[in-house]
Design an enzyme around this catalytic site. Sequence first.
Site, PDB file in Angstrom:
ATOM      1  N   GLU A 180       0.804  -1.244   0.025  1.00 51.34           N
ATOM      2  CA  GLU A 180       0.007  -0.040  -0.026  1.00 51.34           C
ATOM      3  C   GLU A 180       0.747   1.210  -0.107  1.00 51.34           C
ATOM      4  O   GLU A 180       2.031   1.115   0.188  1.00 51.34           O
ATOM      5  CB  GLU A 180      -0.961  -0.174   1.146  1.00 51.34           C
ATOM      6  CG  GLU A 180      -1.865  -1.452   1.489  1.00 51.34           C
ATOM      7  CD  GLU A 180      -2.834  -1.283   0.312  1.00 51.34           C
ATOM      8  OE1 GLU A 180      -3.197  -0.208  -0.280  1.00 51.34           O
ATOM      9  OE2 GLU A 180      -3.143  -2.274   0.025  1.00 51.34           O
ATOM     10  N   HIS A 181       0.093   2.436  -0.586  1.00 56.11           N
ATOM     11  CA  HIS A 181       0.897   3.615  -0.290  1.00 56.11           C
ATOM     12  C   HIS A 181       1.005   4.138   1.099  1.00 56.11           C
ATOM     13  O   HIS A 181       0.247   3.999   1.901  1.00 56.11           O
ATOM     14  CB  HIS A 181       0.106   4.642  -1.318  1.00 56.11           C
ATOM     15  CG  HIS A 181       0.418   4.281  -2.814  1.00 56.11           C
ATOM     16  ND1 HIS A 181       1.475   4.218  -3.345  1.00 56.11           N
ATOM     17  CD2 HIS A 181      -0.416   3.726  -3.638  1.00 56.11           C
ATOM     18  CE1 HIS A 181       1.382   4.009  -4.790  1.00 56.11           C
ATOM     19  NE2 HIS A 181       0.055   3.711  -4.767  1.00 56.11           N
ATOM     20  N   ALA A 182       2.023   4.923   1.354  1.00 55.68           N
ATOM     21  CA  ALA A 182       2.368   5.668   2.593  1.00 55.68           C
ATOM     22  C   ALA A 182       1.047   6.452   2.953  1.00 55.68           C
ATOM     23  O   ALA A 182       0.474   7.208   2.107  1.00 55.68           O
ATOM     24  CB  ALA A 182       3.636   6.195   2.781  1.00 55.68           C
ATOM     25  N   ASP A 228       5.130   2.938  -3.214  1.00 55.26           N
ATOM     26  CA  ASP A 228       5.742   4.408  -3.650  1.00 55.26           C
ATOM     27  C   ASP A 228       6.752   4.444  -4.674  1.00 55.26           C
ATOM     28  O   ASP A 228       6.882   5.758  -5.377  1.00 55.26           O
ATOM     29  CB  ASP A 228       5.702   5.278  -2.401  1.00 55.26           C
ATOM     30  CG  ASP A 228       4.688   5.495  -1.355  1.00 55.26           C
ATOM     31  OD1 ASP A 228       3.672   5.294  -2.059  1.00 55.26           O
ATOM     32  OD2 ASP A 228       4.896   5.515  -0.241  1.00 55.26           O
TER      33      ASP A 228
END
Length: 382
Positions: free
Chosen positions: A15-17, A26
């Site tokens: 997942e993205h930050a 990312d």
Amino acid sequence: MVFVNCGGGGYWFFEHASWNGLTVADLVMPWFVFIIGTSVALAFYAMMKRGVSRIQLFRKLTWRTMILLVIGFCFLNYGPADGPLSWSWARIPGVLQRLGFTYFIVASMQTCFSIKDIDGYQFDTWWASVRDIVLYWPEWIIVVILELLWLCLTFLLPVPGCPRGYLGPGGIGDDGKYPNCTGGAAGYIDKWLLGEDHMYHHPTCKEMYKTTQPFDPEGTLGTINSIVLAFFGLQAGKIILMYRQQPLSILKRFLIWAVLLGFISAILTKCTQNEGFIPINKNLWSLSFVTTLSCFSFVLLGIMFYVIDVKKWWGGQPFIFPGMNSILIYVASSLLGTYFPFRWEMKYATSHAEPLFQHLLATSLWVLIAYLFYKKKFFLKI
């Protein structure tokens, strides 16, 4: 400093930050942006050597840009369950839209200022050792102006109800002092230009920081720094062209750029996640995000150049096959990636093994599909 939990479960680094920091997810799009610049340098030089005029190049790059924008807006903007696409809620920014606009600016600069006979500038001048920079000084001026524009808008633009230069997520972040200031100037500019209905309403910060404001990670202000990142890739391409007979010089210059950009990142972030002058932030595409990912990209490109071009230990298989149909594979995976067999409802979603298996299987299937296209000599080009 780099990897932060983004609030999900299981394989959180897919997942993205949530806001500041980096996860593995990312790193993907910035690499594509960097390689866009590198590809422009190599491809446009080859076309000019074949006698393609600058006007023809500009027509070609304009057509490619329009196709990318149309695909991004019309095909990747909604799912089948949303019904007919409606302008009243359609999201204007997007990944392909950003890539298309970034490509247009970088390719236009290269079309206007590229040098056909770079071999004529070798070692007969005092600036020969930095000719890959000096010969393209107009491009550097444009990029510096763009970055100054980003800095001025980010830190000097008054945003109603928000402190000047705010880079936070809003919501309950910063002790809930600025709940409606998600993204600061970046969010404010997008609301003004695009309207809230045409922005992304599920940013990565929403769950962790309980934000209520829309924020688009592919918004207007971040696209400026996307151009800067692609420009560093363009610089890498120029290095490869100008020193193609000297592989060691290419590797040395890649290393110098990586160290320089990494040093800039260390200063901007103070080697922390949240306490620096400009934290690393993928949502904002902050300056430190650009310098950090450019540093990584120079290192990765240097390793690949050494392994593939210098030592010839590997030919890029099987990943060269998706690259031959990159737009087709990207669009197909975006439209079909949520369906079986690429994804299914996991019984143990919070574990590591099942999500990892799902991602590896989906990637393998798309590589196989790309290989079958290659065997059939089917290539979708724009």
